[in-house]
Design an enzyme around this catalytic site. Structure first.
Site, PDB file in Angstrom:
ATOM      1  N   ILE A 158       0.837  -1.198   0.000  1.00 23.96           N
ATOM      2  CA  ILE A 158       0.000   0.000   0.000  1.00 23.96           C
ATOM      3  C   ILE A 158       0.873   1.249   0.000  1.00 23.96           C
ATOM      4  O   ILE A 158       0.640   2.190  -0.774  1.00 23.96           O
ATOM      5  CB  ILE A 158      -0.935   0.016   1.226  1.00 23.96           C
ATOM      6  CG1 ILE A 158      -1.847  -1.215   1.207  1.00 23.96           C
ATOM      7  CG2 ILE A 158      -1.758   1.299   1.253  1.00 23.96           C
ATOM      8  CD1 ILE A 158      -2.722  -1.316  -0.011  1.00 23.96           C
ATOM      9  N   GLU A 181      15.117  -1.680   4.790  1.00 23.52           N
ATOM     10  CA  GLU A 181      15.927  -0.989   3.789  1.00 23.52           C
ATOM     11  C   GLU A 181      15.840  -1.637   2.411  1.00 23.52           C
ATOM     12  O   GLU A 181      16.001  -0.957   1.385  1.00 23.52           O
ATOM     13  CB  GLU A 181      17.393  -0.926   4.243  1.00 23.52           C
ATOM     14  CG  GLU A 181      18.172  -2.222   4.189  1.00 23.52           C
ATOM     15  CD  GLU A 181      17.973  -3.099   5.408  1.00 23.52           C
ATOM     16  OE1 GLU A 181      18.753  -4.051   5.577  1.00 23.52           O
ATOM     17  OE2 GLU A 181      17.032  -2.847   6.200  1.00 23.52           O
ATOM     18  N   ILE A 269      -3.929   4.760   8.175  1.00 21.70           N
ATOM     19  CA  ILE A 269      -4.525   3.636   7.460  1.00 21.70           C
ATOM     20  C   ILE A 269      -4.876   2.555   8.474  1.00 21.70           C
ATOM     21  O   ILE A 269      -3.994   1.978   9.122  1.00 21.70           O
ATOM     22  CB  ILE A 269      -3.576   3.100   6.383  1.00 21.70           C
ATOM     23  CG1 ILE A 269      -3.385   4.180   5.305  1.00 21.70           C
ATOM     24  CG2 ILE A 269      -4.112   1.806   5.774  1.00 21.70           C
ATOM     25  CD1 ILE A 269      -2.397   3.802   4.227  1.00 21.70           C
ATOM     26  N   LYS A 273     -11.299  -4.499  10.556  1.00 18.25           N
ATOM     27  CA  LYS A 273     -11.246  -5.319  11.766  1.00 18.25           C
ATOM     28  C   LYS A 273     -11.220  -4.472  13.033  1.00 18.25           C
ATOM     29  O   LYS A 273     -11.338  -5.006  14.146  1.00 18.25           O
ATOM     30  CB  LYS A 273     -10.042  -6.248  11.700  1.00 18.25           C
ATOM     31  CG  LYS A 273     -10.175  -7.289  10.595  1.00 18.25           C
ATOM     32  CD  LYS A 273      -8.891  -8.035  10.347  1.00 18.25           C
ATOM     33  CE  LYS A 273      -9.091  -9.070   9.241  1.00 18.25           C
ATOM     34  NZ  LYS A 273      -9.509  -8.479   7.946  1.00 18.25           N
ATOM     35  N   LYS A 285      -5.493  -1.527  16.069  1.00 17.34           N
ATOM     36  CA  LYS A 285      -5.852  -0.508  15.073  1.00 17.34           C
ATOM     37  C   LYS A 285      -6.973   0.388  15.585  1.00 17.34           C
ATOM     38  O   LYS A 285      -7.015   1.585  15.278  1.00 17.34           O
ATOM     39  CB  LYS A 285      -6.258  -1.191  13.760  1.00 17.34           C
ATOM     40  CG  LYS A 285      -5.084  -1.628  12.911  1.00 17.34           C
ATOM     41  CD  LYS A 285      -4.273  -0.435  12.455  1.00 17.34           C
ATOM     42  CE  LYS A 285      -3.314  -0.773  11.340  1.00 17.34           C
ATOM     43  NZ  LYS A 285      -2.593   0.414  10.854  1.00 17.34           N
ATOM     44  N   ASN A 309     -10.083  -6.175   2.825  1.00 18.83           N
ATOM     45  CA  ASN A 309      -8.936  -6.942   2.345  1.00 18.83           C
ATOM     46  C   ASN A 309      -8.501  -6.382   0.998  1.00 18.83           C
ATOM     47  O   ASN A 309      -9.325  -6.212   0.098  1.00 18.83           O
ATOM     48  CB  ASN A 309      -9.300  -8.424   2.208  1.00 18.83           C
ATOM     49  CG  ASN A 309      -9.422  -9.102   3.558  1.00 18.83           C
ATOM     50  OD1 ASN A 309     -10.002  -8.545   4.485  1.00 18.83           O
ATOM     51  ND2 ASN A 309      -8.882 -10.289   3.680  1.00 18.83           N
ATOM     52  N   THR A 334     -10.791 -21.395   6.139  1.00 20.87           N
ATOM     53  CA  THR A 334     -11.107 -21.613   7.552  1.00 20.87           C
ATOM     54  C   THR A 334     -12.520 -22.137   7.769  1.00 20.87           C
ATOM     55  O   THR A 334     -12.752 -22.970   8.647  1.00 20.87           O
ATOM     56  CB  THR A 334     -10.925 -20.310   8.354  1.00 20.87           C
ATOM     57  OG1 THR A 334     -11.762 -19.289   7.797  1.00 20.87           O
ATOM     58  CG2 THR A 334      -9.478 -19.857   8.324  1.00 20.87           C
TER      59      THR A 334
END
Length: 488
Positions: A158, A181, A269, A273, A285, A309, A334
């Site tokens: 992103i 780096e 950003i 969730k 977050k 996502n 899952t």
């Protein structure tokens, strides 16, 4: 080479036939696709040059060319390529770190000119059930042009795409900040032709408050896009202290530094969730969002965006699926009913840029991504695109911290329309609620610094009602589903 051809991800086109030639020409004409063709491969030795580019060998040379020419994206533009041969090329490219895109045969049949725009449109519609959203509007560039812009996490999927799009909006300076780096060097080479571009490329860890203060004092950015974070849900369930250090402490450090130099705008950003979080990723977050809201009364305009996502980002579900399908192994899902919101990288970056323009302070912006997509349906769509007709699927049970379905807004949040028809905003949380949640920050930081996982989870549960103090998963058994506690 035109100015448009000097930006975008370095792209290798597989196939120098009609489809490949048309694709190269279209990508060269229009940089908005984010792909910059640099070479081609074709098994026909008679094909040596296409649209000013060299054909560097046959399909067996994929790995060598990807490594030698720092290829980021491989596009297979041979509609009739045999499935086994396609998988060989895809595996070789992915093993060297490149992502793979396939030009579907029916696109070539429908449109002989094979424009690059079909790649984006077909991918989005087939994978998400909706068309791509043109997020940015006229005037978006006004918050960037002529300003000093800093992007944290610049080397990530992103962050790097954000840097590419910001650079096109003509900032006076663009600072790339990351602690990795290798990713910084690769991005610096792509954007500037050199990894030693003055002071614009900065190695720094957002966890290091003194270093972040120093960087901001020296560079004095006007606009800050904060993309640096730990983002992988299963790993953070096992290492919650690391999630706090990066996602909470790191955000706190960057916000403080931006306020100290009186930056004009700051965009965090975040993730969907963070809405009623039950995972460490979501909880950390959410606390980052609340830190942004808590400081939003300052002269700096601070805001957040929540992503679904992101298709095609490094380590994303789509990448994992392609690897599993290409290897011939069973695809792991899952739960049969698990579903997620999806967006493209360009949509995600567009949301960030639009949020910088729309923000008044303290909001959380969310893109209208349509309906959630069942992961099982996505697997079958990707398998079809990769010519794997009947993939083996293994259900593993929900992971710790994983929801069956996500929500874009918390149950108590008031969400409002904005001046953009496809962007909504959650109104800032009440001051009392923010103060209650952030009242234990010092204790949380102390627990994370001593790597006390159980105390970190206990504090997160106290700060964010509804977050489980002990991680739980739901397992599928012969008797049905059951919950199991995962040791902290």
């Amino acid at each position: 080479m035109t100015a448009q051809q000097t930006v975008g991800m370095r792209t290798l086109v597989i196939g120098a036939g009609e489809a490949g030639r048309a694709l190269v020409r279209d990508l060269q004409r229009d940089a908005r696709h984010g792909l910059r063709p640099v070479a081609l491969l074709d098994d026909d030795p008679a094909k040596r040059h296409v649209a000013g580019l060299d054909v560097l060998g046959g399909l067996d040379d994929t790995a060598a060319v990807v490594l030698k020419h720092r290829i980021q994206v491989v596009v297979v533009a041979i509609p009739g390529l045999a499935p086994r041969r396609f998988r060989q090329v895809a595996l070789a490219a992915e093993a060297c770190g490149a992502s793979v895109r396939h030009l579907p045969s029916y696109v070539a049949a429908l449109r002989r000119d094979v424009v690059g725009g079909d790649l984006d449109a077909v991918d989005v519609r087939r994978l998400t059930g909706r068309g791509a959203i043109a997020v940015t509007r006229p005037g978006t560039g006004a918050v960037i042009a002529g300003r000093r812009v800093l992007v944290t996490g610049a080397g990530g999927s992103i962050g790097s795409e954000l840097c590419r799009q910001v650079r096109r909006l003509q900032p006076s300076r663009l600072f790339l900040l990351d602690h990795d780096e290798s990713h910084l060097q690769r991005l610096g080479l792509e954007l500037y032709g050199s990894a030693l571009h003055g002071d614009d490329i900065v190695i720094s860890d957002i966890r290091d408050r003194a270093r972040i203060d120093q960087v901001f004092a020296e560079l004095r950015p006007d606009v800050v896009f904060h993309a640096a974070a730990h983002k992988h849900l299963p790993l953070l369930e096992r290492h919650p202290c690391e999630g706090v250090k990066s996602n909470v402490t790191g955000t706190d450090n960057v916000v403080r530094a931006a306020l100290a130099v009186q930056a004009e705008r700051f965009v965090l950003i975040s993730t969907d969730k963070a809405a009623d979080p039950v995972s460490v990723l979501g909880a950390t977050k959410r606390l980052a969002e609340l830190i942004v809201q808590d400081r939003a009364g300052a002269s700096t305009v601070l805001t957040s965006v929540r992503f679904g996502n992101v298709l095609g980002s490094r380590g994303s579900l789509l990448t994992v699926l392609a690897e599993q399908l290409g290897s011939g192994r069973a695809v792991t899902v899952t739960h049969p009913d698990v579903a997620r919101f999806f967006m493209t990288v360009s949509e995600a970056v567009g949301l960030v840029l639009e949020a910088a323009r729309l923000a008044r302070g303290g909001e959380v912006f969310v893109l209208d991504m349509g309906e959630q997509v069942r992961i099982l349906d996505l697997v079958r769509t990707v398998a079809q695109a990769l010519h794997v007709p009947d993939p083996e699927i293994e259900f593993t049970g929900l992971q710790a911290g994983e929801k069956l379905r996500e929500t874009l807004f918390a149950e108590h949040e008031v969400h409002l329309p904005t001046r953009h028809p496809r962007i909504h905003a959650a109104a800032p949380t009440s001051r009392d609620e923010v103060a209650t949640a952030l009242g234990s920050l010092s204790a949380l930081y102390a627990a994370a610094d001593t790597n006390d996982r159980a105390e970190v989870r206990r504090l997160l549960a106290r700060m964010l009602p509804g977050f489980p103090a002990q991680a739980q998963v739901r397992e599928r058994t012969q008797e049905g589903e059951r919950a199991r506690v995962v040791p902290g």
